[in-house]
Design an enzyme around this catalytic site. Structure first.
Site, mmCIF file in Angstrom:
data_model
loop_
_atom_site.group_PDB
_atom_site.id
_atom_site.type_symbol
_atom_site.label_atom_id
_atom_site.label_comp_id
_atom_site.label_asym_id
_atom_site.label_seq_id
_atom_site.Cartn_x
_atom_site.Cartn_y
_atom_site.Cartn_z
ATOM 1 N N TYR A 51 25.356 63.111 70.953
ATOM 2 C CA TYR A 51 25.610 61.726 71.639
ATOM 3 C C TYR A 51 26.984 62.126 72.371
ATOM 4 O O TYR A 51 27.784 62.620 72.139
ATOM 5 C CB TYR A 51 26.073 60.805 70.442
ATOM 6 N N GLY A 198 16.466 50.183 65.296
ATOM 7 C CA GLY A 198 15.365 49.732 65.933
ATOM 8 C C GLY A 198 15.186 48.231 65.299
ATOM 9 O O GLY A 198 14.045 47.726 65.738
ATOM 10 N N LEU A 205 13.954 41.242 69.825
ATOM 11 C CA LEU A 205 13.985 40.434 68.555
ATOM 12 C C LEU A 205 15.095 39.758 68.494
ATOM 13 O O LEU A 205 15.840 39.528 67.255
ATOM 14 C CB LEU A 205 13.441 41.057 67.387
#
Length: 308
Positions: A51, A198, A205
């Site tokens: 990252y 996720g 969602l």
């Protein structure tokens, strides 16, 4: 916030963890995000050397200084990159992993890391060498526990059969139920924790579901067509509204229901996202209520309509 045991370790992780990938490069904002999380019951922070090519670990390290003993810090390695370069390649060799761990610890400002995860992997990797490397790093006191970040059942089972891994991070949600087929029960039987990424389906969602679908769902998702995906999102929103909960609360309850799941790793790019996630978590229906009352009708409306 409820905590759950991480595998067979003595660590107990908060049911909501902070995924640090989206913290950004603004250190003040990143520190505000981490402060919002850690002051409200989140004790698990998840980063990776890839990252920002190490910059994310540096930011996390600065933010946790002085609060280390109250937190569970996880990072990942296996992707080989050189400082100042934007390319990388997969390298699960002992030489690289040992160097990667030491570099991660330097960036984080830590003497050891609670959970070190292999950031990917294939069945063609030298798995025995990776296992040996992890065991040596544990003996050296640089890593406390070992995990995987993988969705490949054959890779996961290969590691479970060869060593005492504590966790597997994998994608799982109401719209990605692949782990239900052959992984969740297996990992629960082997006392390996699932760390879910996720769970909110790329934001589809949530109460911004259709908006997110317009930008992220036009090509479909997994084996859902774009229209099937839209219909699913609409039904989730309708079910949530009918029972006076948010879609994200519904999604969190779904992902937390299986006993193998220890934590949902949710990212945030500003403190308000952390607050919204925590609000949804605390206002979510209980799992038994979800599965006894809400999910049967939702599955009837959506999943039975989904093409085989």
């Amino acid at each position: 916030m409820q905590t759950n045991r991480l595998g067979q370790t003595d660590l107990h992780v908060s049911e909501i963890g902070l995924g640090c990938m989206n913290l950004g490069t603004d250190e003040q904002n990143a520190q505000a995000i981490i402060k919002e999380a850690t002051q409200n019951g989140i004790n698990y922070l998840d980063t990776a050397d890839l990252y920002g090519f190490g910059e994310n670990e540096k930011i996390v390290g600065k933010a946790i200084k002085g609060n280390r003993d109250n937190l569970i810090i996880a990072t990942k390695g296996g992707n080989h990159f050189e400082p100042g370069q934007d390319n990388w390649y997969w390298d699960p060799s002992k030489a690289h992993l040992k160097e990667a761990v030491k570099n991660s610890l330097l960036r984080l400002g830590l003497d050891d890391v609670d959970l070190y995860q292999l950031h990917g992997g294939t069945i063609e990797d030298p798995i025995d060498e990776v296992v040996e490397t992890f065991e040596e790093l544990q003996q050296e006191g640089l890593i406390r526990h070992v995990g995987l970040s993988s969705i490949r059942p054959n890779v996961i089972k290969a590691f479970v059969n060869r060593m005492n891994i504590s966790s597997v991070m994998m994608q799982y949600s109401m719209i990605d139920r692949r782990p239900e087929e052959n992984m969740l029960d297996y990992l629960d039987d082997h006392q390996v924790s699932v760390m879910v990424r996720g769970a909110l389906g790329k934001g589809m969602l949530t109460d911004q579901g259709i908006k997110q679908w317009k930008t992220k769902g036009q090509n479909g998702f997994l084996d859902y067509s774009a229209e099937e995906l839209k219909h699913l999102i609409e039904q989730v929103e309708l079910t949530a509204n009918n029972h006076e909960v948010s879609p994200q609360a519904l999604a969190m309850s779904y992902a937390l229901e299986h006993p193998a799941v220890s934590s949902l790793i949710l990212g945030a790019s500003h403190p308000e996202q952390v607050r919204k996630n925590l609000e949804a978590y605390h206002n979510r229906p209980t799992e038994s209520y979800i599965f006894n009352n809400l999910m049967p009708s939702l599955k009837t409306q959506i999943y039975e309509q989904h093409r085989a």
